[in-house]
Design a protein around this motif. Sequence first.
Motif, PDB file in Angstrom:
ATOM      1  N   GLY A  37     -35.596  -6.236  22.638  1.00  0.00           N
ATOM      2  CA  GLY A  37     -34.631  -7.068  23.645  1.00  0.00           C
ATOM      3  C   GLY A  37     -33.611  -7.490  23.127  1.00  0.00           C
ATOM      4  O   GLY A  37     -32.949  -8.608  23.430  1.00  0.00           O
ATOM      5  N   TRP A  38     -33.201  -6.996  21.684  1.00  0.00           N
ATOM      6  CA  TRP A  38     -31.981  -7.299  21.030  1.00  0.00           C
ATOM      7  C   TRP A  38     -31.012  -6.469  21.126  1.00  0.00           C
ATOM      8  O   TRP A  38     -31.173  -5.181  21.248  1.00  0.00           O
ATOM      9  N   GLN A  39     -29.664  -6.618  20.783  1.00  0.00           N
ATOM     10  CA  GLN A  39     -28.480  -5.773  21.011  1.00  0.00           C
ATOM     11  C   GLN A  39     -27.593  -5.990  19.824  1.00  0.00           C
ATOM     12  O   GLN A  39     -27.414  -7.260  19.563  1.00  0.00           O
ATOM     13  N   ALA A  40     -26.973  -5.406  19.256  1.00  0.00           N
ATOM     14  CA  ALA A  40     -26.008  -5.341  18.181  1.00  0.00           C
ATOM     15  C   ALA A  40     -24.578  -5.005  18.636  1.00  0.00           C
ATOM     16  O   ALA A  40     -24.473  -4.111  19.547  1.00  0.00           O
ATOM     17  N   PHE A  41     -23.564  -5.604  18.310  1.00  0.00           N
ATOM     18  CA  PHE A  41     -22.148  -5.252  18.368  1.00  0.00           C
ATOM     19  C   PHE A  41     -21.442  -5.461  17.049  1.00  0.00           C
ATOM     20  O   PHE A  41     -22.012  -6.054  16.077  1.00  0.00           O
ATOM     21  N   ASP A  48     -16.358 -13.255  19.953  1.00  0.00           N
ATOM     22  CA  ASP A  48     -17.423 -12.516  19.567  1.00  0.00           C
ATOM     23  C   ASP A  48     -18.423 -13.507  18.813  1.00  0.00           C
ATOM     24  O   ASP A  48     -19.574 -13.319  19.110  1.00  0.00           O
ATOM     25  N   PHE A  49     -17.968 -14.357  18.245  1.00  0.00           N
ATOM     26  CA  PHE A  49     -19.017 -15.342  17.586  1.00  0.00           C
ATOM     27  C   PHE A  49     -19.800 -15.994  18.700  1.00  0.00           C
ATOM     28  O   PHE A  49     -20.980 -16.120  18.526  1.00  0.00           O
ATOM     29  N   ALA A  50     -18.926 -16.553  19.650  1.00  0.00           N
ATOM     30  CA  ALA A  50     -19.634 -17.188  20.730  1.00  0.00           C
ATOM     31  C   ALA A  50     -20.811 -16.547  21.589  1.00  0.00           C
ATOM     32  O   ALA A  50     -21.811 -16.890  22.040  1.00  0.00           O
ATOM     33  N   GLN A  51     -20.508 -15.058  21.486  1.00  0.00           N
ATOM     34  CA  GLN A  51     -21.454 -14.099  22.099  1.00  0.00           C
ATOM     35  C   GLN A  51     -22.734 -13.569  21.464  1.00  0.00           C
ATOM     36  O   GLN A  51     -23.505 -13.034  21.833  1.00  0.00           O
ATOM     37  N   ALA A  52     -22.726 -14.237  19.965  1.00  0.00           N
ATOM     38  CA  ALA A  52     -23.843 -13.859  19.129  1.00  0.00           C
ATOM     39  C   ALA A  52     -24.489 -14.931  18.636  1.00  0.00           C
ATOM     40  O   ALA A  52     -24.169 -15.974  18.516  1.00  0.00           O
ATOM     41  N   GLU A  53     -25.808 -14.606  18.508  1.00  0.00           N
ATOM     42  CA  GLU A  53     -26.952 -15.359  17.811  1.00  0.00           C
ATOM     43  C   GLU A  53     -26.971 -15.544  16.521  1.00  0.00           C
ATOM     44  O   GLU A  53     -26.859 -16.561  15.791  1.00  0.00           O
ATOM     45  N   LEU A  54     -26.651 -14.008  15.838  1.00  0.00           N
ATOM     46  CA  LEU A  54     -26.752 -13.896  14.511  1.00  0.00           C
ATOM     47  C   LEU A  54     -25.424 -13.152  14.075  1.00  0.00           C
ATOM     48  O   LEU A  54     -25.157 -12.387  15.032  1.00  0.00           O
ATOM     49  N   VAL A  55     -24.964 -13.540  13.134  1.00  0.00           N
ATOM     50  CA  VAL A  55     -23.437 -13.019  12.571  1.00  0.00           C
ATOM     51  C   VAL A  55     -23.747 -12.611  11.197  1.00  0.00           C
ATOM     52  O   VAL A  55     -24.217 -13.547  10.294  1.00  0.00           O
ATOM     53  N   LYS A  71     -26.415 -14.631  24.551  1.00  0.00           N
ATOM     54  CA  LYS A  71     -26.010 -15.004  23.113  1.00  0.00           C
ATOM     55  C   LYS A  71     -27.394 -14.967  22.529  1.00  0.00           C
ATOM     56  O   LYS A  71     -27.323 -14.393  21.456  1.00  0.00           O
ATOM     57  N   ASN A  72     -28.643 -15.439  23.085  1.00  0.00           N
ATOM     58  CA  ASN A  72     -29.662 -15.412  22.241  1.00  0.00           C
ATOM     59  C   ASN A  72     -30.274 -14.231  21.778  1.00  0.00           C
ATOM     60  O   ASN A  72     -31.093 -14.191  20.963  1.00  0.00           O
ATOM     61  N   ASN A  73     -29.791 -12.919  22.057  1.00  0.00           N
ATOM     62  CA  ASN A  73     -30.490 -11.898  21.647  1.00  0.00           C
ATOM     63  C   ASN A  73     -29.126 -10.862  21.192  1.00  0.00           C
ATOM     64  O   ASN A  73     -29.469  -9.601  21.404  1.00  0.00           O
ATOM     65  N   ARG A  74     -28.039 -11.201  20.661  1.00  0.00           N
ATOM     66  CA  ARG A  74     -27.285 -10.320  20.254  1.00  0.00           C
ATOM     67  C   ARG A  74     -26.838 -10.672  18.725  1.00  0.00           C
ATOM     68  O   ARG A  74     -26.738 -11.890  18.214  1.00  0.00           O
ATOM     69  N   VAL A  75     -26.540  -9.477  18.101  1.00  0.00           N
ATOM     70  CA  VAL A  75     -26.444  -9.898  16.484  1.00  0.00           C
ATOM     71  C   VAL A  75     -24.864  -9.111  16.451  1.00  0.00           C
ATOM     72  O   VAL A  75     -24.596  -7.936  17.005  1.00  0.00           O
ATOM     73  N   LEU A  76     -23.905  -9.854  15.763  1.00  0.00           N
ATOM     74  CA  LEU A  76     -22.619  -9.330  15.296  1.00  0.00           C
ATOM     75  C   LEU A  76     -22.506  -8.897  13.951  1.00  0.00           C
ATOM     76  O   LEU A  76     -23.004  -9.695  12.994  1.00  0.00           O
ATOM     77  N   PHE A  77     -22.247  -7.628  13.611  1.00  0.00           N
ATOM     78  CA  PHE A  77     -22.205  -7.067  12.248  1.00  0.00           C
ATOM     79  C   PHE A  77     -20.512  -7.019  11.999  1.00  0.00           C
ATOM     80  O   PHE A  77     -19.730  -6.598  12.834  1.00  0.00           O
ATOM     81  N   LEU A  78     -20.296  -7.716  11.006  1.00  0.00           N
ATOM     82  CA  LEU A  78     -18.946  -7.648  10.314  1.00  0.00           C
ATOM     83  C   LEU A  78     -18.474  -6.772   9.252  1.00  0.00           C
ATOM     84  O   LEU A  78     -19.384  -6.820   8.293  1.00  0.00           O
ATOM     85  N   CYS A  79     -17.540  -6.019   9.307  1.00  0.00           N
ATOM     86  CA  CYS A  79     -16.989  -5.494   8.005  1.00  0.00           C
ATOM     87  C   CYS A  79     -15.345  -5.537   8.051  1.00  0.00           C
ATOM     88  O   CYS A  79     -14.984  -5.924   8.914  1.00  0.00           O
ATOM     89  N   THR A  80     -14.782  -4.969   7.133  1.00  0.00           N
ATOM     90  CA  THR A  80     -13.253  -5.290   7.107  1.00  0.00           C
ATOM     91  C   THR A  80     -12.554  -4.447   8.156  1.00  0.00           C
ATOM     92  O   THR A  80     -12.056  -4.922   8.881  1.00  0.00           O
ATOM     93  N   GLY A  81     -12.760  -3.226   8.299  1.00  0.00           N
ATOM     94  CA  GLY A  81     -12.427  -2.399   9.429  1.00  0.00           C
ATOM     95  C   GLY A  81     -13.040  -2.092  10.610  1.00  0.00           C
ATOM     96  O   GLY A  81     -12.410  -1.245  11.386  1.00  0.00           O
ATOM     97  N   ASN A  82     -14.205  -2.465  10.846  1.00  0.00           N
ATOM     98  CA  ASN A  82     -14.950  -1.980  11.909  1.00  0.00           C
ATOM     99  C   ASN A  82     -14.870  -0.228  12.076  1.00  0.00           C
ATOM    100  O   ASN A  82     -14.836   0.114  13.218  1.00  0.00           O
ATOM    101  N   TYR A  83     -15.244   0.227  11.032  1.00  0.00           N
ATOM    102  CA  TYR A  83     -15.069   1.557  11.098  1.00  0.00           C
ATOM    103  C   TYR A  83     -16.089   2.582  10.428  1.00  0.00           C
ATOM    104  O   TYR A  83     -16.578   3.392  10.726  1.00  0.00           O
ATOM    105  N   TYR A  84     -16.901   1.929   9.405  1.00  0.00           N
ATOM    106  CA  TYR A  84     -17.963   2.378   8.528  1.00  0.00           C
ATOM    107  C   TYR A  84     -19.124   1.729   8.435  1.00  0.00           C
ATOM    108  O   TYR A  84     -20.048   2.098   9.342  1.00  0.00           O
TER     109      TYR A  84
END
Length: 150
Positions: free
Chosen positions: A35-39, A84-91, A3-16
């Motif tokens: 050493g960070w990764q986004a989803f 998904d929130f639980a898996q991310a350090e930053l949202v 969790k400590n090195n993951r960023v979660l990016f959110l938008c309406t449809g996860n398409y663009y």
Amino acid sequence: MTKNNRVLFLCTGNYYRSRYAEEIFNHRVGRERLGWQAFSRAVAEKLSPENVGPISLHTLEALQARGIAPGGATRNPVLCTLDDFAQAELVVALKDAEHRPMIAQRFAGVAHRVQYWDVDDIEDLDPKTALGKIDELVGLLIASLQIHDR
């Protein structure tokens, strides 16, 4: 990946927008070996049937123009879950006015964890400008992570 090195990016449809942020972020942190990764995920209650293919052509074209081969180009959009929130350090949600109400409704218990950017969707801002804004904001985010990790 913890969790400590993951960023979660959110938008309406996860398409663009969120997909572009994910790909740009992963490319840059990979190049800099941070050493960070986004989803990325969608905050809408259901995915839009109007989206054609797994990812926006605007996103693909912008990545190609930057010489980036997207790792997730064949993945279909995914709806966000509490896990998904639980898996991310930053949202990070891409548009405050658009996404804050959705997140408050669907994820009230974790809504306080979300940082909001101000990148309009395609009907309100042309893709070149919007994706350029995301480039800039991802750069600022990575710079803040580098300072934080020292």
